[in-house]
Design an enzyme around this catalytic site. Sequence first.
Site, short mmCIF file in Angstrom:
data_model
loop_
_atom_site.label_atom_id
_atom_site.label_comp_id
_atom_site.label_asym_id
_atom_site.label_seq_id
_atom_site.Cartn_x
_atom_site.Cartn_y
_atom_site.Cartn_z
N THR A 1 -8.25 -23.58 4.00
CA THR A 1 -9.16 -23.25 5.10
C THR A 1 -8.41 -22.86 6.37
OG1 THR A 1 -10.75 -24.81 4.20
CG2 THR A 1 -11.08 -24.15 6.48
N GLU B 1 -15.40 -28.22 0.26
CA GLU B 1 -15.46 -27.71 -1.13
C GLU B 1 -16.70 -26.84 -1.34
OE1 GLU B 1 -13.17 -28.30 -3.35
OE2 GLU B 1 -12.03 -29.93 -2.43
#
Length: 381
Positions: A133, A361
């Site tokens: 990320t 997730e």
Amino acid sequence: MITAETLLGLDGLLTDAQRAWQAKARAVGAVIARTVDDDAEREIFRREYVPLLAEAGMLGMPFTGYGCAGADSVSYGLVCYELEAVDTAWRTFVSVQGSLAMKAIYAFGSDEQKQRWLPPMATGQTLGCFCLTEPEGGSDPGSMSTSARRDGDGWILDGRKRWIGLASIADVAVVWARTPDGIRGFVVDTADPGFAATDIPAKLALRASIQCDVVLDGVRGELLPESTGLGSALACLTEARFGIVFGVMGAARASLNAAVERATSREVFGGPIAAKQLVQARLANSFVEYEKGMLLALHLGHLKDAKKLTPEQVSVGKLNNVREAIEIAHACREVLAGDGVTSEFAVMRHLANLEAVRTYEGTDDIHTLVIGRALTGISAF
Ligand code: FAD
């Protein structure tokens, strides 16, 4: 009396080996539970619990060789379930270390990389993190700007990552970066002076766990030679999401057990609140969703062991089970009423943790779009 664990007799669907793993995880969880309220309150990740998990074989548990247990998928799921019944922080630890960092090296590393990193990661001596990320739009990792350029035999990485679990205490980082050949995975030694990780402070969820901002400033990285694009990173996410499908049902079970206990002991209007139909409805509806969530988790576990599990099926499990675990924890918090917002009960801690799990997730939106694409053949991202 029927409990959250016995309503449909799901235990009867497990093998002796699976029950043994579950019992082992419950024993480890009981140790962690002694301090977890305080750890969450004071934002402490208690590293001394790592050897407990490692000795029990829970790091990189589904993998074979390199000191890993080679356990079946349902057993791994049950370990996640028991750990998350204590606190999501510890299921998250097992996910980051095993399903993300170790998985990336196991699936995409060279023999030499696997020999070097996996055995000490299985024993917990070496901690790993998984840097995918970035600060801009985590839902769209394909737009990442972290880059890797060749430098002699190696690679140099530059960029920024956000929300990276364990990064400030990790010894090794799996970093996903853009190269002229597309997105690839790299192994980075966090001792490199260009690697900097700063803990994200004052989180209101997952407080007994560490997430960080990461800066990569001319860091040396070793290519994971078998990684072939964003799909390789997503394969690791599928592995971790599978653990979540089971894990969040552990938080739901813990919340339910607390609510049933309270409902039968708390007296209002001249009797136990469990005698009120509206309270029973909250508990009964929660039980139904809990049992359905467990059945779904077990079904996905069996598909995974049969090597038939698809990412879309995992999206169904992640979307449903996190969403329902949040609804369950919410309903249980209402049964506990005023005391439910104190730390005397773990339910509000679970509820806050589950909000973070809803986001990481892949958010609910992202999994909804994965399922929608599978149904229609049209991508609506
Ligand atoms: P954004 O992508 O900015 O999304 C914002 C909102 O827009 C969301 O509601 C989202 O659903 C919605 N949205 C986005 N795109 C669409 C669309 N196309 N259609 C409809 N709605 C959309 N990352 C790692 O790499 N490693 C880790 O170890 C890790 N651990 C984490 C631990 C925690 C506690 C948290 C909170 C995050 C962690 N993450 C980690 C990052 C996590 O995966 C991201 O937060 C997540 O992917 C969402 O990204 P974002 O927060 O940037 O939200």
